[in-house]
Design an enzyme around this catalytic site. Structure first.
Site, mmCIF file in Angstrom:
data_model
loop_
_atom_site.group_PDB
_atom_site.id
_atom_site.type_symbol
_atom_site.label_atom_id
_atom_site.label_comp_id
_atom_site.label_asym_id
_atom_site.label_seq_id
_atom_site.Cartn_x
_atom_site.Cartn_y
_atom_site.Cartn_z
ATOM 1 N N CYS A 133 -0.534 10.283 -2.677
ATOM 2 C CA CYS A 133 0.878 10.343 -3.084
ATOM 3 C C CYS A 133 1.156 11.612 -3.880
ATOM 4 O O CYS A 133 0.808 11.704 -5.059
ATOM 5 C CB CYS A 133 1.224 9.110 -3.919
ATOM 6 S SG CYS A 133 2.900 9.149 -4.568
ATOM 7 N N CYS A 136 3.659 11.128 -6.830
ATOM 8 C CA CYS A 136 3.082 10.496 -8.030
ATOM 9 C C CYS A 136 2.149 11.451 -8.772
ATOM 10 O O CYS A 136 2.169 11.518 -10.000
ATOM 11 C CB CYS A 136 2.262 9.255 -7.665
ATOM 12 S SG CYS A 136 2.882 8.274 -6.325
ATOM 13 N N ASP A 137 1.299 12.165 -8.034
ATOM 14 C CA ASP A 137 0.201 12.893 -8.686
ATOM 15 C C ASP A 137 0.337 14.419 -8.697
ATOM 16 O O ASP A 137 -0.403 15.092 -9.418
ATOM 17 C CB ASP A 137 -1.129 12.512 -8.000
ATOM 18 C CG ASP A 137 -1.396 11.016 -8.110
ATOM 19 O OD1 ASP A 137 -1.023 10.434 -9.148
ATOM 20 O OD2 ASP A 137 -1.952 10.425 -7.175
#
Ligand code: NAP
Length: 303
Positions: A133, A136-137
């Site tokens: 992701c 997200c990261d």
């Protein structure tokens, strides 16, 4: 109580089905294991959903879809379905917390999840530099070097997104041609931070506590190299989340549910919509259309 309709999964297909079910005054709810949204929730910018020429963030689109479903009174309940049992003309949905919900009809809208590479180091270093992701990261890799594995829309779109943070993005693909749609290819080719590594397979992800490098095998030259990177983002396709119905409804060999054009599966009373369904185009726009069709079919079949 026997419900009219339970929609399993609250991504775009499930939420669209809920809008249509609510307007048709069908009784029931969406059953969602986390919060509604599905894969769209982890998409930075959705550029191809009609009506939003400037694009819309995945988060915002989910908020709008959820509010729209709520407006027509079709709510969301928390729960994860473990299996579905047939009882006469009804279905018993057995949840992982042992609750049982009974419904006359079910729309399976459980979507899909990312596929894993299955190489040495991947599991151990997931969350320690290995990610599925970028939204997200990605911010954790500011001014660092990352690798993206894959050549489809997801890999190319997310590689471009990662250049916002990383100083260098290697895109590693197993062939010498991308699968991604042309507009994404052009953007990636003109992005100076992206370097392509063609005809190459990631054999291992290495690092003690954190990703330090990846071992790459070049299929054409036979050469094996260790490429130092701080992170690896894997986008090599998706798998349908259909394990809980695979013994019940007909699927293809990869587990995507087969339906007719009304979204009816091989079992009367069970419908499927969205990325868990076998179809040629996996997009938000097709997912919502299928959700609407499935709810319409439920209303038609119940009456
Ligand atoms: P995908 O289209 O199936 O592409 C998967 C990519 O990973 C392919 O390039 C494939 O290589 C490669 N691959 C597969 N298995 C591999 C392995 N074991 N090792 C190395 N590489 C491997 O998957 P996706 O990109 O996740 O997209 C999924 C669906 O969502 C698609 O229908 C896509 O169009 C859609 N999507 C759309 C958008 C958008 O519209 N902006 C964004 C994201 C996703 P080969 O090419 O050699 O097969």
């Amino acid at each position: 109580m026997i419900h009219d309709l339970v929609i399993v999964g609250g991504g775009p297909a499930g939420l669209a089905a809920a809008i249509y079910a609510g307007r048709a005054k069908l009784e029931g709810f969406i059953l969602e294991k986390m919060s509604p949204g599905g894969q769209v929730l982890i998409t930075d910018l959705v550029e191809n959903y009609p009506g939003f020429p400037e694009g819309i963030t995945g988060f915002e689109l989910v908020e709008k879809l959820s509010a729209h479903a709520q407006k027509f009174g079709f709510g969301v309940e928390n729960g994860e379905v473990q299996k579905i049992e047939v009882e006469g003309e009804n279905f018993n949905l057995i949840l992982t917390d042992d609750r049982t919900i009974t419904s006359k009809t079910v729309i399976v809208a459980t979507g899909a999840t990312h596929r894993r590479l299955g190489v040495e180091g991947e599991e151990k270093l997931t969350g320690r530099g290995v990610s599925y992701c970028a939204t997200c990261d990605g911010p954790f890799f500011r001014d660092q070097v990352v690798a993206v594995v894959g050549g489809g829309d997801s890999a190319v779109q997310e590689a471009i997104f990662l250049t916002k943070f990383a100083k260098k993005v290697f895109l590693i693909h197993r062939r010498d041609e991308l699968r991604a749609i042309k507009i994404l290819q052009e953007r990636a080719f003109s992005n100076e931070k992206i370097e392509f590594i063609w005809d190459s397979i990631v054999e291992a992800i290495e690092g003690k506590d954190q990703v330090e490098s990846i071992r790459i095998f070049n299929k054409k030259s036979g050469e094996v190299t260790d490429l130092p990177v701080d992170g690896v983002f894997i986008f090599i396709g998706i798998e349908p989340v259909t394990g809980f119905v695979r013994d019940l409804v007909k699927t293809d060999e990869r587990g995507f549910i087969k339906t007719d054009e009304w979204m009816r599966t091989s079992v009367k009373g069970i419908y499927a919509a969205g990325d868990c369904r076998r179809k040629p185009l996996l997009q938000i726009v097709t997912a919502v259309a299928e959700g609407a069709t499935a709810a319409y079919a439920v209303e038609h079949d119940l009456s």
